[in-house]
Design a protein around this motif. Structure first.
Motif, PDB file in Angstrom:
ATOM      1  N   ASP A  55     -71.875  68.894  74.814  1.00  0.00           N
ATOM      2  CA  ASP A  55     -71.434  67.806  75.449  1.00  0.00           C
ATOM      3  C   ASP A  55     -70.202  67.272  74.794  1.00  0.00           C
TER       4      ASP A  55
ATOM      5  N   THR B 143     -67.716  63.814  74.698  1.00  0.00           N
ATOM      6  CA  THR B 143     -67.350  62.553  75.256  1.00  0.00           C
ATOM      7  C   THR B 143     -66.009  61.823  74.784  1.00  0.00           C
TER       8      THR B 143
ATOM      9  N   THR C  48     -63.948  58.448  74.470  1.00  0.00           N
ATOM     10  CA  THR C  48     -64.336  57.110  74.282  1.00  0.00           C
ATOM     11  C   THR C  48     -62.883  56.077  74.289  1.00  0.00           C
TER      12      THR C  48
END
Length: 265
Positions: free
Chosen positions: A243, A245, A247
């Motif tokens: 995965d 991410t 931010t």
């Protein structure tokens, strides 16, 4: 400082155990609720993180580290120059008292001869006894100056021993060559910018400027990219191998602290 812009990688192994209702599966099969009720949830994951924007903090840190290195290098060079200067001062501090002692000893010999002459003249009635007293007083003064000068020589010898690490200081002889004539003042002023202490101070100013940038970066948002590569998972996510991410964070509550740090910098 370079590490602040490089990606960070970690390998993390976790083993989570919990009390679960009887009859729940333990092999990871089932729906979401069953997955969260597993008694054991082991996980193996490679974690990668790359800061994308930190309010120019990373660039300022690198620039400040480079300037700090230049500052320290020039400070070391300045230390060497000051050590050389101290050794030169101690060296000539030994030679000068020796020359003065030689002159004072010559004056002392002349004073002793003068006393002998005055004693003869007093015996013949050509001089007063008070003149002998004055000459003796002058002789004692010269002898005291000789002792004081010798103490000054010993002091400089000890300083030179300390600076050089030598146990004995021998063979102190000045060069027979006369020193070169000094240049005009303008020539030395033109070289002032290249002095090691000036260069160190200039680098210190650069370090301080970069610290201002670092402090100001606290008011900027940050952008980071992180990724996980799973080696082992259980439950309903056991088929998800990775995965990513992205931010984006905006600091809100630290503005007062950032303003204070900025003013200090």
């Amino acid at each position: 400082a370079l590490n602040t812009i490089l990606p960070k990688a970690d390998f993390v192994m976790t083993e989570f155990h919990q009390d679960a209702p009887p009859g729940d599966p333990s092999d990871g099969a089932g729906d979401v609720g069953q997955s969260f009720n597993l008694r054991s949830r082991p996980e193996r994951v490679f974690q990668l993180s790359q800061p994308l924007f930190q309010g120019f903090r990373s660039l300022a840190a690198i620039g400040g580290a480079q300037a700090l290195k230049r500052q320290r290098t020039n400070e070391v060079q300045r230390g060497k120059e000051l050590l050389f200067l101290d050794v030169a001062i101690a060296f000539y501090g030994i030679l000068q008292p020796r020359d003065e002692i030689e002159s004072l000893q010559h004056i002392r010999d002349l004073s002793q001869q003068r006393i002998e002459e005055l004693e003869e003249r007093v015996r013949l009635g050509r001089s007063r006894p008070s003149e002998i007293s004055n000459a003796v007083s002058q002789l004692k003064t010269v002898q005291a100056e000789i002792e004081q000068t010798r103490r000054a020589e010993i002091a400089f010898v000890n300083v030179l021993r300390f600076l050089t690490g030598l146990d004995e200081i021998t063979g102190i002889v000045d060069s027979p060559e006369p020193p070169p004539s000094p240049d005009a003042l303008e020539a030395y002023l033109a070289k002032a910018e290249n002095r090691s202490d000036v260069q160190a101070a200039r680098a210190a100013v650069q370090v301080a400027k970069e610290k201002v940038v670092v402090a100001r970066s606290g008011i900027f948002p940050t952008l980071n990219l992180s990724s996980n590569l799973y080696g082992k998972r259980v439950g309903f996510q056991n088929t998800i191998d990775w995965d990513v991410t992205l931010t984006f964070a905006v600091p809100l509550s630290s503005i007062v602290e950032v303003v204070g740090a900025l003013r200090e910098a």
